[in-house]
Design a protein around this motif. Sequence first.
Motif, PDB file in Angstrom:
ATOM      1  N   LEU A   1       3.562   4.708 -20.046  1.00  0.00           N
ATOM      2  CA  LEU A   1       3.643   3.508 -19.219  1.00  0.00           C
ATOM      3  C   LEU A   1       4.456   2.436 -19.925  1.00  0.00           C
ATOM      4  O   LEU A   1       5.335   1.802 -19.330  1.00  0.00           O
ATOM      5  CB  LEU A   1       2.239   3.002 -18.912  1.00  0.00           C
ATOM      6  CG  LEU A   1       2.125   1.800 -17.966  1.00  0.00           C
ATOM      7  CD1 LEU A   1       2.507   2.203 -16.556  1.00  0.00           C
ATOM      8  CD2 LEU A   1       0.697   1.246 -17.994  1.00  0.00           C
TER       9      LEU A   1
ATOM     10  N   GLN B   1       8.122   0.711 -18.772  1.00  0.00           N
ATOM     11  CA  GLN B   1       8.127  -0.703 -18.420  1.00  0.00           C
ATOM     12  C   GLN B   1       9.275  -1.467 -19.061  1.00  0.00           C
ATOM     13  O   GLN B   1       9.539  -2.615 -18.692  1.00  0.00           O
ATOM     14  CB  GLN B   1       6.803  -1.351 -18.843  1.00  0.00           C
ATOM     15  CG  GLN B   1       5.640  -0.998 -17.945  1.00  0.00           C
ATOM     16  CD  GLN B   1       4.340  -1.629 -18.420  1.00  0.00           C
ATOM     17  OE1 GLN B   1       4.238  -2.106 -19.549  1.00  0.00           O
ATOM     18  NE2 GLN B   1       3.339  -1.626 -17.558  1.00  0.00           N
TER      19      GLN B   1
ATOM     20  N   PRO C   1       6.741   6.542 -14.175  1.00  0.00           N
ATOM     21  CA  PRO C   1       5.590   7.311 -14.676  1.00  0.00           C
ATOM     22  C   PRO C   1       4.484   7.421 -13.635  1.00  0.00           C
ATOM     23  O   PRO C   1       3.345   7.016 -13.856  1.00  0.00           O
ATOM     24  CB  PRO C   1       5.150   6.474 -15.877  1.00  0.00           C
ATOM     25  CG  PRO C   1       5.442   5.062 -15.460  1.00  0.00           C
ATOM     26  CD  PRO C   1       6.696   5.135 -14.622  1.00  0.00           C
ATOM     27  N   ARG C   2       4.831   8.017 -12.502  1.00  0.00           N
ATOM     28  CA  ARG C   2       3.905   8.080 -11.362  1.00  0.00           C
ATOM     29  C   ARG C   2       4.538   8.935 -10.284  1.00  0.00           C
ATOM     30  O   ARG C   2       5.690   9.345 -10.388  1.00  0.00           O
ATOM     31  CB  ARG C   2       3.664   6.668 -10.805  1.00  0.00           C
ATOM     32  CG  ARG C   2       4.980   5.938 -10.507  1.00  0.00           C
ATOM     33  CD  ARG C   2       4.792   4.651  -9.757  1.00  0.00           C
ATOM     34  NE  ARG C   2       6.002   3.865  -9.680  1.00  0.00           N
ATOM     35  CZ  ARG C   2       7.018   4.083  -8.858  1.00  0.00           C
ATOM     36  NH1 ARG C   2       6.975   5.121  -8.027  1.00  0.00           N
ATOM     37  NH2 ARG C   2       8.079   3.307  -8.842  1.00  0.00           N
TER      38      ARG C   2
ATOM     39  N   GLU D   1       4.029   1.154 -12.073  1.00  0.00           N
ATOM     40  CA  GLU D   1       4.196   1.050 -13.520  1.00  0.00           C
ATOM     41  C   GLU D   1       4.093  -0.354 -14.071  1.00  0.00           C
ATOM     42  O   GLU D   1       4.210  -0.549 -15.289  1.00  0.00           O
ATOM     43  CB  GLU D   1       5.531   1.664 -13.949  1.00  0.00           C
ATOM     44  CG  GLU D   1       6.762   1.025 -13.376  1.00  0.00           C
ATOM     45  CD  GLU D   1       7.236   1.764 -12.134  1.00  0.00           C
ATOM     46  OE1 GLU D   1       8.445   2.009 -12.016  1.00  0.00           O
ATOM     47  OE2 GLU D   1       6.395   2.073 -11.281  1.00  0.00           O
TER      48      GLU D   1
END
Length: 385
Positions: free
Chosen positions: A98, A102, A271-272, A75
């Motif tokens: 994203l 962050q 986010p992954r 991210e």
Amino acid sequence: MSERRQPVLGILGGGQLARMLALAAAPLGGKTLVVDSSADACAGQVAPLVVADWTDYAALEAFAAQVDVVTFDFENVPAETAHWLAERVAVYPAPQALAVAQDRLAEKTLFRECGLPTPAFMTVDTREQLDQALATVGVPAILKTRRLGYDGKGQFRLTRQADADAAWAALGAQASKHGLILEAFVPFERELSVIAVRGRDGEFRIWPLTRNWHVDGVLSMSLAPAPDIEQLQRRASELARTLAERLDYVGVFALELFVKDGELLGNEMAPRVHNSGHWTIEGAYTSQFENHVRAVLGLPLGDTGARGLSAMLNWIGELPEPTAVLKTSDAHWHDYGKQARPGRKVGHATVCAADAVALAERLDALAAALTRQAQVQPTLDVLHS
């Protein structure tokens, strides 16, 4: 008959997550192209690698022209780069997701807006604001950078007000660059994570909740499905769906949670694909990596149910001798192809079984062979309880 064209998945970041995404894409007929600033990025061992900085727009322009969709390995890819690429090629998850992940302030604000409680927090931009935040949030507390922190990095734990000077000395320089946030320390009962996936068409699925143990801020071991969490599973699913729909999310994401007094508190969102979801490779009908590829390519999602029980052990710093793992029934070895380095994730192993008794026996024998009883003891305690 015309030949079917293989879709090309572009991945920003070339670490072990990109490596496992590339391996998951191949059986689906997908090709991958990875971008990373390091020429020895481990994903480059299994997929073509473009060596470029995140602001090398000439290289990124050529990259975008070769792929059908872009996704992320981690991210900390600049949101500006993601937005720039989104003007040229489909990017999933969207740069908006994203950007939120962050920034710990934006992230926790979103959690609360979606009905997910969080520990108390306040922004800190100056030394004086740190004192004000400590007076409001109290101690113990954790001072964190709002951006770029992961695996326990960019954090300082304060156990008393007098720790403020040391905390500011450690992180104060980041205040003007990325901002800081003070969060109340949570005396949690358990750490859980929920791994979820949402497709382009809005289809939503969730894997069973995972229980996690950390050492020095880095994931040490995961157990899935987490025991005794039926009500929490429903609540976590509702919260994850709300977040995914709010962000119009496409792909896999992880929601890290604390359990306190039987309630869920939001810690962080990734986010992954996520370290605590690695057990899904062998332990679920469809892994988080395969379902992420399916989601971003617009394919139907796969079954997220567990095949049985799974325990995932992280290898940090260096790999142990693989023989003991490979001799263990239904145990699976993953070497990321990285050079050994203190604190670095270099691989993992997953041990699977049909029930808690069998899993405990396999882990006990494995821990003894590896002389890592302390690492697996919390999981063994849970399995034997």
